[in-house]
Enzyme design. Structure first.
Site, PDB file in Angstrom:
ATOM      1  N   GLY A  72      -8.802  -9.957  -1.060  1.00 28.15           N
ATOM      2  CA  GLY A  72      -7.652 -10.489  -0.320  1.00 28.15           C
ATOM      3  C   GLY A  72      -7.184 -11.859  -0.782  1.00 28.15           C
ATOM      4  O   GLY A  72      -6.015 -12.051  -1.144  1.00 28.15           O
ATOM      5  N   ARG A  93       0.831  -1.214   0.000  1.00 30.66           N
ATOM      6  CA  ARG A  93       0.000   0.000   0.000  1.00 30.66           C
ATOM      7  C   ARG A  93       0.864   1.262   0.000  1.00 30.66           C
ATOM      8  O   ARG A  93       0.515   2.262  -0.642  1.00 30.66           O
ATOM      9  CB  ARG A  93      -0.938   0.005   1.204  1.00 30.66           C
ATOM     10  N   LYS A 150     -18.673 -19.072  -0.085  1.00 34.85           N
ATOM     11  CA  LYS A 150     -20.139 -19.094   0.045  1.00 34.85           C
ATOM     12  C   LYS A 150     -20.809 -18.111  -0.896  1.00 34.85           C
ATOM     13  O   LYS A 150     -20.240 -17.066  -1.197  1.00 34.85           O
ATOM     14  CB  LYS A 150     -20.510 -18.691   1.476  1.00 34.85           C
ATOM     15  N   GLY A 158     -12.428  -4.658   0.762  1.00 37.48           N
ATOM     16  CA  GLY A 158     -13.836  -4.260   0.898  1.00 37.48           C
ATOM     17  C   GLY A 158     -14.290  -3.273  -0.165  1.00 37.48           C
ATOM     18  O   GLY A 158     -15.389  -3.396  -0.715  1.00 37.48           O
TER      19      GLY A 158
HETATM   20  P1  AMP Z   1     -14.026 -16.058   0.060  1.00 35.63           P
HETATM   21  O1  AMP Z   1     -13.478 -15.359   1.270  1.00 35.63           O
HETATM   22  O2  AMP Z   1     -15.505 -16.180   0.059  1.00 35.63           O
HETATM   23  O3  AMP Z   1     -13.458 -15.508  -1.233  1.00 35.63           O
HETATM   24  O4  AMP Z   1     -13.527 -17.566   0.176  1.00 35.63           O
HETATM   25  C1  AMP Z   1     -12.196 -17.935   0.062  1.00 35.63           C
HETATM   26  C2  AMP Z   1     -12.020 -19.266   0.718  1.00 35.63           C
HETATM   27  O5  AMP Z   1     -12.840 -20.225   0.083  1.00 35.63           O
HETATM   28  C3  AMP Z   1     -10.602 -19.781   0.622  1.00 35.63           C
HETATM   29  O6  AMP Z   1     -10.081 -19.859   1.921  1.00 35.63           O
HETATM   30  C4  AMP Z   1     -10.754 -21.161   0.006  1.00 35.63           C
HETATM   31  O7  AMP Z   1      -9.966 -22.137   0.651  1.00 35.63           O
HETATM   32  C5  AMP Z   1     -12.218 -21.469   0.232  1.00 35.63           C
HETATM   33  N1  AMP Z   1     -12.711 -22.445  -0.732  1.00 35.63           N
HETATM   34  C6  AMP Z   1     -12.721 -22.351  -2.067  1.00 35.63           C
HETATM   35  N2  AMP Z   1     -13.227 -23.451  -2.629  1.00 35.63           N
HETATM   36  C7  AMP Z   1     -13.564 -24.285  -1.622  1.00 35.63           C
HETATM   37  C8  AMP Z   1     -14.155 -25.584  -1.564  1.00 35.63           C
HETATM   38  N3  AMP Z   1     -14.490 -26.251  -2.686  1.00 35.63           N
HETATM   39  N4  AMP Z   1     -14.367 -26.121  -0.358  1.00 35.63           N
HETATM   40  C9  AMP Z   1     -14.027 -25.455   0.752  1.00 35.63           C
HETATM   41  N5  AMP Z   1     -13.476 -24.229   0.775  1.00 35.63           N
HETATM   42  C10 AMP Z   1     -13.249 -23.646  -0.404  1.00 35.63           C
END
Ligand code: AMP
Length: 397
Positions: A354, A37, A197, A377
């Protein structure tokens, strides 16, 4: 075209220029562990100093409740000085006598860093008296901190209405890249969305469906879509209570003629750990006690083909559990492919968030993308189509 004032329009020689930077960098044992940054704002700081401005740096650091020495910007101000090879003075407050005296002592070309703006609770409240106390210190305001532009705080938004306000070079780069990616992209434009998710990325998915020609879904969130289509995803991470929402999103995509590119095969393991044994399965054969931890090789080939057909790609979120090899394979392969197309001049590629930045660094291709946003964010809120108050305040009316 987005229109905002930049340093090209600012006459800064001899002026007191308040520059909002993001010095909220990771620090361990008093040492900055990631100076990205600071590096991004170095161009603005040195350009202003070179043009004879009195450069006054404003930033928050951490989340202090009042004045807490562990959240002082003093060591970071020194790190800025080392990075730009210029002395950076420090004032022990960002408003009041300490700040006013330090500013009064400045000569053209000097650089001064003010203490953490969040030592005052009025900062986050965008309190008018605090805004006025900050504005008193400068003639011109420059915002170079896109990463905090989604907050309407005194030093990111309030002050921009009190002084002539301009985008710094890092802010300008970010706004121009984002505009190229979603506001006025070369078509076809696709988005790649991964991560854990869908519940945390609903607004993002909905906004993208309205803007892009194709949406590639990977990561844990793909399981939620597969489950909603009646596919057995075994013990995979899956939001079963979001099945209706997932079906509604698929319908909306169809209505909007946005192609949804879901996985067609999956890498399944029985353990959520690095180097766990794993196999590629077709979607009709996912074992009941297995976990999908990455998209499969056929899906990767399909995603690469989609990228080949695209002129622009916007990416947020890993395609699998990339922190645990070998479940980083799809993310790395797709990242390298997008990087290759970008290097060949065939693709505009913009990525952010991130985990995404970490994944691109892991694949050693962050430098090959057209633009990688470290804004977290603010990048996500922009992808969600939200108005960012710190950016709005720089817009030419
Ligand atoms: P996010 O913060 O929503 O972008 O999620 C990122 C996280 O999702 C990372 O830590 C990945 O390890 C996890 N992730 C991605 N694909 C999978 C999966 N198929 N099963 C479990 N965790 C996952």
């Amino acid at each position: 075209m987005m229109s905002f004032r930049t340093l090209d329009q600012a006459d800064v020689a001899g002026k007191r220029v308040l520059v909002r930077v993001d010095l909220n960098v990771p620090v361990e044992g008093g040492k900055v562990t990631d100076a990205t940054r600071i590096e991004r704002s170095a161009a603005t700081i040195t350009e202003l100093a070179h043009k004879g401005a009195k450069v006054i740096l404003l930033s928050h650091f951490g989340r202090p409740k009042g004045r807490d020495p562990k959240d002082s910007l003093e060591p970071i101000a020194q790190a800025v000085g080392r990075l730009i090879h210029k002395p950076v003075a420090f004032a022990h407050d960002c408003v009041g006598k300490a700040a006013e005296d330090a500013v009064a002592a400045m000569k053209p070309g000097d650089i001064l860093c003010l203490e953490n703006t969040r030592y005052h609770k009025e900062e986050e409240k965008n309190d008018p008296a605090f805004v006025a106390a900050l504005a008193k210190l400068g003639d011109i305001y420059v915002n170079d901190a896109f990463s905090v532009a989604h907050r309407a705080h005194a030093s990111t938004e309030g002050i921009a209405h009190k002084l002539p306000a301009y985008a710094g070079r890092a802010m300008q780069d970010e706004l121009e890249a984002l505009e190229k990616a979603l506001e006025a992209p070369q078509k076809p434009v696709i988005a790649i969305i991964g991560g854990a998710k869908i519940s945390t990325k609903l607004e993002l998915i909905e906004n993208l469906i309205a803007k892009v020609d194709g949406l590639v879904i990977g990561g844990g969130m793909a399981n939620t879509f597969l489950n909603a289509q009646g596919i057995n995803v075994g013990k995979s991470l899956c939001e079963r209570d979001m099945a209706d929402t997932a079906r509604r999103i698929l319908q909306k995509a169809q209505d909007r003629k946005c192609a949804m590119i879901l996985p067609i095969d999956a890498i399944v393991s029985y353990y959520f750990e690095a180097n766990a044994p794993s196999h590629d399965y077709g979607l009709s054969a996912i074992p009941a006690d297995g976990m999908i931890l990455d998209v499969g090789p056929n899906s990767v080939e399909r995603i690469k083909a989609v990228i080949d057909d695209a002129a622009t790609v916007v990416w947020n979120g890993p395609l699998g559990a990339f922190e645990l090899p070998p479940f980083d394979r799809a993310t790395v392969a797709v990242a390298r492919h997008a990087a290759e197309r970008t290097r060949a001049g065939k693709l505009v590629s913009v990525a952010g968030g991130g985990d995404t930045v970490a994944a691109l660094n892991h694949a050693h291709v962050a430098g090959d993308f057209t633009y990688v946003s470290t804004a977290g964010g603010a990048f996500l809120e922009w992808m969600e189509g939200k108005v960012l108050p710190g950016v709005e305040a720089l817009r030419v009316q």
